[in-house]
Design a protein around this motif. Structure first.
Motif, mmCIF file in Angstrom:
data_model
loop_
_atom_site.group_PDB
_atom_site.id
_atom_site.type_symbol
_atom_site.label_atom_id
_atom_site.label_comp_id
_atom_site.label_asym_id
_atom_site.label_seq_id
_atom_site.Cartn_x
_atom_site.Cartn_y
_atom_site.Cartn_z
ATOM 1 N N THR A 162 0.850 -1.186 0.000
ATOM 2 C CA THR A 162 0.000 0.000 0.000
ATOM 3 C C THR A 162 0.889 1.241 0.000
ATOM 4 O O THR A 162 2.071 1.155 0.282
ATOM 5 C CB THR A 162 -0.935 -0.029 1.227
ATOM 6 O OG1 THR A 162 -1.888 1.015 1.092
ATOM 7 C CG2 THR A 162 -0.170 0.140 2.525
ATOM 8 N N GLY A 163 0.291 2.368 -0.356
ATOM 9 C CA GLY A 163 1.016 3.630 -0.342
ATOM 10 C C GLY A 163 2.295 3.590 -1.154
ATOM 11 O O GLY A 163 2.325 3.111 -2.280
ATOM 12 N N PHE A 164 3.370 4.070 -0.552
ATOM 13 C CA PHE A 164 4.620 4.186 -1.293
ATOM 14 C C PHE A 164 5.181 2.833 -1.714
ATOM 15 O O PHE A 164 5.735 2.694 -2.807
ATOM 16 C CB PHE A 164 5.657 4.949 -0.459
ATOM 17 C CG PHE A 164 6.974 5.045 -1.150
ATOM 18 C CD1 PHE A 164 7.130 5.899 -2.225
ATOM 19 C CD2 PHE A 164 8.032 4.255 -0.772
ATOM 20 C CE1 PHE A 164 8.333 5.971 -2.905
ATOM 21 C CE2 PHE A 164 9.237 4.321 -1.439
ATOM 22 C CZ PHE A 164 9.391 5.186 -2.508
ATOM 23 N N HIS A 209 3.611 1.693 -4.833
ATOM 24 C CA HIS A 209 4.115 2.549 -5.918
ATOM 25 C C HIS A 209 5.491 2.064 -6.380
ATOM 26 O O HIS A 209 5.755 1.923 -7.572
ATOM 27 C CB HIS A 209 4.180 3.982 -5.381
ATOM 28 C CG HIS A 209 4.776 4.979 -6.301
ATOM 29 N ND1 HIS A 209 4.090 5.490 -7.388
ATOM 30 C CD2 HIS A 209 5.991 5.580 -6.309
ATOM 31 C CE1 HIS A 209 4.865 6.356 -8.018
ATOM 32 N NE2 HIS A 209 6.017 6.431 -7.393
ATOM 33 N N LEU A 210 6.361 1.780 -5.393
ATOM 34 C CA LEU A 210 7.726 1.349 -5.711
ATOM 35 C C LEU A 210 7.728 -0.045 -6.357
ATOM 36 O O LEU A 210 8.386 -0.262 -7.384
ATOM 37 C CB LEU A 210 8.556 1.336 -4.422
ATOM 38 C CG LEU A 210 10.044 1.076 -4.582
ATOM 39 C CD1 LEU A 210 10.687 2.175 -5.410
ATOM 40 C CD2 LEU A 210 10.723 1.013 -3.215
ATOM 41 N N GLY A 263 -1.894 -2.487 -10.097
ATOM 42 C CA GLY A 263 -2.553 -1.797 -11.216
ATOM 43 C C GLY A 263 -4.063 -1.950 -11.180
ATOM 44 O O GLY A 263 -4.802 -0.955 -11.278
ATOM 45 N N LEU A 268 1.622 11.121 4.840
ATOM 46 C CA LEU A 268 1.172 11.189 3.432
ATOM 47 C C LEU A 268 1.270 9.840 2.723
ATOM 48 O O LEU A 268 0.703 9.665 1.637
ATOM 49 C CB LEU A 268 2.037 12.207 2.672
ATOM 50 C CG LEU A 268 1.847 13.671 3.056
ATOM 51 C CD1 LEU A 268 2.958 14.517 2.434
ATOM 52 C CD2 LEU A 268 0.492 14.176 2.608
ATOM 53 N N ASP A 269 2.009 8.896 3.332
ATOM 54 C CA ASP A 269 2.230 7.598 2.690
ATOM 55 C C ASP A 269 0.972 6.737 2.831
ATOM 56 O O ASP A 269 0.867 5.897 3.709
ATOM 57 C CB ASP A 269 3.440 6.909 3.345
ATOM 58 C CG ASP A 269 3.813 5.626 2.620
ATOM 59 O OD1 ASP A 269 3.124 5.242 1.653
ATOM 60 O OD2 ASP A 269 4.797 4.985 3.030
ATOM 61 N N ASP A 270 0.031 6.992 1.956
ATOM 62 C CA ASP A 270 -1.269 6.327 2.049
ATOM 63 C C ASP A 270 -1.802 6.107 0.638
ATOM 64 O O ASP A 270 -1.603 6.936 -0.250
ATOM 65 C CB ASP A 270 -2.223 7.223 2.850
ATOM 66 C CG ASP A 270 -3.603 6.624 2.958
ATOM 67 O OD1 ASP A 270 -3.823 5.834 3.890
ATOM 68 O OD2 ASP A 270 -4.458 6.922 2.107
ATOM 69 N N VAL A 271 -2.473 4.972 0.469
ATOM 70 C CA VAL A 271 -2.960 4.625 -0.862
ATOM 71 C C VAL A 271 -3.939 5.660 -1.413
ATOM 72 O O VAL A 271 -4.019 5.874 -2.628
ATOM 73 C CB VAL A 271 -3.594 3.214 -0.841
ATOM 74 C CG1 VAL A 271 -4.868 3.191 -0.023
ATOM 75 C CG2 VAL A 271 -3.841 2.693 -2.237
ATOM 76 N N TYR A 272 -4.663 6.343 -0.530
ATOM 77 C CA TYR A 272 -5.625 7.351 -0.990
ATOM 78 C C TYR A 272 -5.056 8.766 -0.963
ATOM 79 O O TYR A 272 -5.151 9.499 -1.940
ATOM 80 C CB TYR A 272 -6.895 7.327 -0.130
ATOM 81 C CG TYR A 272 -7.865 6.233 -0.524
ATOM 82 C CD1 TYR A 272 -8.665 6.348 -1.654
ATOM 83 C CD2 TYR A 272 -7.988 5.084 0.242
ATOM 84 C CE1 TYR A 272 -9.556 5.353 -2.013
ATOM 85 C CE2 TYR A 272 -8.880 4.087 -0.109
ATOM 86 C CZ TYR A 272 -9.660 4.226 -1.234
ATOM 87 O OH TYR A 272 -10.534 3.235 -1.591
ATOM 88 N N PHE A 305 -1.392 8.694 -3.171
ATOM 89 C CA PHE A 305 -1.145 7.804 -4.311
ATOM 90 C C PHE A 305 -2.353 7.579 -5.210
ATOM 91 O O PHE A 305 -2.333 6.693 -6.057
ATOM 92 C CB PHE A 305 -0.551 6.480 -3.816
ATOM 93 C CG PHE A 305 0.869 6.667 -3.374
ATOM 94 C CD1 PHE A 305 1.890 6.634 -4.289
ATOM 95 C CD2 PHE A 305 1.164 6.965 -2.064
ATOM 96 C CE1 PHE A 305 3.203 6.853 -3.912
ATOM 97 C CE2 PHE A 305 2.466 7.187 -1.663
ATOM 98 C CZ PHE A 305 3.487 7.128 -2.589
ATOM 99 N N ARG A 357 -2.501 10.215 -10.519
ATOM 100 C CA ARG A 357 -2.100 9.388 -11.650
ATOM 101 C C ARG A 357 -1.361 10.198 -12.717
ATOM 102 O O ARG A 357 -1.326 9.827 -13.878
ATOM 103 C CB ARG A 357 -3.331 8.721 -12.274
ATOM 104 C CG ARG A 357 -4.310 8.133 -11.268
ATOM 105 C CD ARG A 357 -3.684 7.044 -10.409
ATOM 106 N NE ARG A 357 -3.444 5.844 -11.166
ATOM 107 C CZ ARG A 357 -4.345 4.887 -11.349
ATOM 108 N NH1 ARG A 357 -5.523 4.998 -10.805
ATOM 109 N NH2 ARG A 357 -4.074 3.836 -12.068
ATOM 110 N N MET A 392 9.787 10.313 -0.380
ATOM 111 C CA MET A 392 9.435 9.096 0.367
ATOM 112 C C MET A 392 10.449 7.995 0.079
ATOM 113 O O MET A 392 10.838 7.251 0.978
ATOM 114 C CB MET A 392 8.036 8.623 -0.030
ATOM 115 C CG MET A 392 6.925 9.456 0.560
ATOM 116 S SD MET A 392 5.320 8.865 0.049
ATOM 117 C CE MET A 392 4.303 10.260 0.490
ATOM 118 N N GLN A 446 13.041 6.145 2.719
ATOM 119 C CA GLN A 446 13.184 4.693 2.888
ATOM 120 C C GLN A 446 14.664 4.286 2.841
ATOM 121 O O GLN A 446 15.101 3.389 3.547
ATOM 122 C CB GLN A 446 12.453 3.948 1.766
ATOM 123 C CG GLN A 446 10.979 4.270 1.661
ATOM 124 C CD GLN A 446 10.133 3.304 2.448
ATOM 125 O OE1 GLN A 446 10.473 2.150 2.549
ATOM 126 N NE2 GLN A 446 9.035 3.771 3.003
#
Lengths: 119, 238
Positions: A6-8, A11-12, A70, B196-200, B203, B206, B232, B236
């Protein structure tokens, strides 16, 4: 899988898997295109080459990750909110079946190659 | 010049409708802005409702959708627009009346990114009795972020915001988030990025880039969101 991806991190992983697929798919197609495969045994021989087999199994995992992120994104964007959980469950089930089937096929390739004395 | 304007007046009409207006060409000069034209049209129909304040592109209160593009009416020349000029409220947020939308959700997202300097953490505090100095280079990094006037043109032109308006922060809030993440005087960078690291929240972006295309101040929220994602990654790795 949802919490890990989830989140970053999602994305990665989507980008990492995309790069892998971008490298693997053309190379695999070229590799198979240039191998003289005239029989089932010959095909098993090609598919069970250690490097190719390991890369293919890795691809199964990364393709599943790529598809999860995706399609999950498309579901989060387009599916009606009350049905998001249902759609995600359906996606996870479908991917689990697909990964299971693909890994079983990969295992069978090794078994058949071993039985045929190709390994 | 012909105008077609979205009307919604809940006390008299259940449904919104488009109303045609005509403004004599001799009343439109080269420097007539759309807001001026709307004020002239309001002489014809005093119930026509829209927001405005500074009339010079600073307050951000008169955002509206004109011929399909979100703009500030006070800095949009009427003569630059092809007729008929179709004016609607900015999309994606509830319409209160005519061209006036409810911006509450937009402001709540802005508020949720803590758009102010936070010089304290549980284990670290900066002495607020002294100035927090920045080098010219550190200050320069903020250019392109702090100029946002919160007009909402970006968020209301963003399909990701239309799809998840209550969960996706939207370009304006994320532009503000980036402004405080990179500010050398703020010591909560890691906390901000984790939040801020959240799927909604972040992210759902698009990279459609409608935000950048519609920003009347020429800012680039899309690039700011990508920079947040890069930060971000850096977090990491560190």
């Amino acid at each position: 899988m949802t919490r890990l991806l989830t989140g970053f991190r999602a994305h990665l992983w989507q980008r990492v898997s995309a790069v892998w697929l971008l490298v693997y798919v053309p190379l695999a197609v070229a590799y198979l295109a240039f191998q003289p495969v005239s029989s089932h045994a010959a095909l098993m021989g090609v598919l069970s080459q250690p490097l190719f087999w390991v890369a293919s199994v890795l691809t199964i995992g990364l393709l599943a990750v790529h598809a999860w992120v995706g399609v999950r994104d498309a579901i989060l964007d387009y599916a009606p909110r009350p049905r998001v959980g249902l759609w995600l469950m359906a996606l996870a089930t479908m991917l689990a079946f697909w990964v299971g089937f693909a890994l079983y096929a990969a295992w069978r390739i090794l078994v058949e190659a071993n039985e045929g004395g190709l390994l | 010049m012909q105008f077609s304007i979205y009307r919604y007046q809940p006390e008299s009409h259940d449904e919104p409708y488009m109303q045609s207006f005509e403004l004599a060409d001799d009343r439109i000069n080269d420097d007539t802005m759309l807001l001026g034209a709307l004020e002239m049209l309001r002489e014809q129909d005093p119930t026509l409702t829209f927001r405005s304040s500074c009339k010079e592109g600073v307050c951000g209160s008169d955002g509206m959708n004109v011929n399909g593009q979100n703009v500030l009416s006070c800095i949009t020349q009427v003569k630059s627009l092809p007729a008929p000029v179709v004016i609607r409220p900015m999309p994606g947020l509830p319409v209160i009346r005519d061209l006036v939308i409810d911006m509450d959700l937009f402001y709540r997202h802005y508020e949720s990114v803590d758009p102010y300097l936070q010089p304290t953490q549980p284990n670290q505090t900066i002495d607020l009795d002294h100035e927090l100095l920045q080098s010219p280079q550190e200050r320069e990094r903020l250019d392109g972020s702090y100029e946002c006037i919160l007009c909402g043109c970006c968020a209301t032109s963003c399909p990701s915001f239309w799809w998840n308006p209550d969960q996706f922060h939207g370009p304006a809030a994320l532009l503000a988030a980036r402004r405080f993440v990179i500010d050398s005087r703020d010591i909560t960078t890691r906390d901000r990025l984790e939040k801020l690291d959240d799927v909604y929240k972040t992210f759902r972006c698009r990279n459609i880039q409608n935000c950048t295309a519609s920003c009347p101040k020429g800012l680039n929220p899309s690039q700011a969101i990508n920079e947040l994602k890069s930060l971000m990654l850096k977090k990491q790795v560190d």
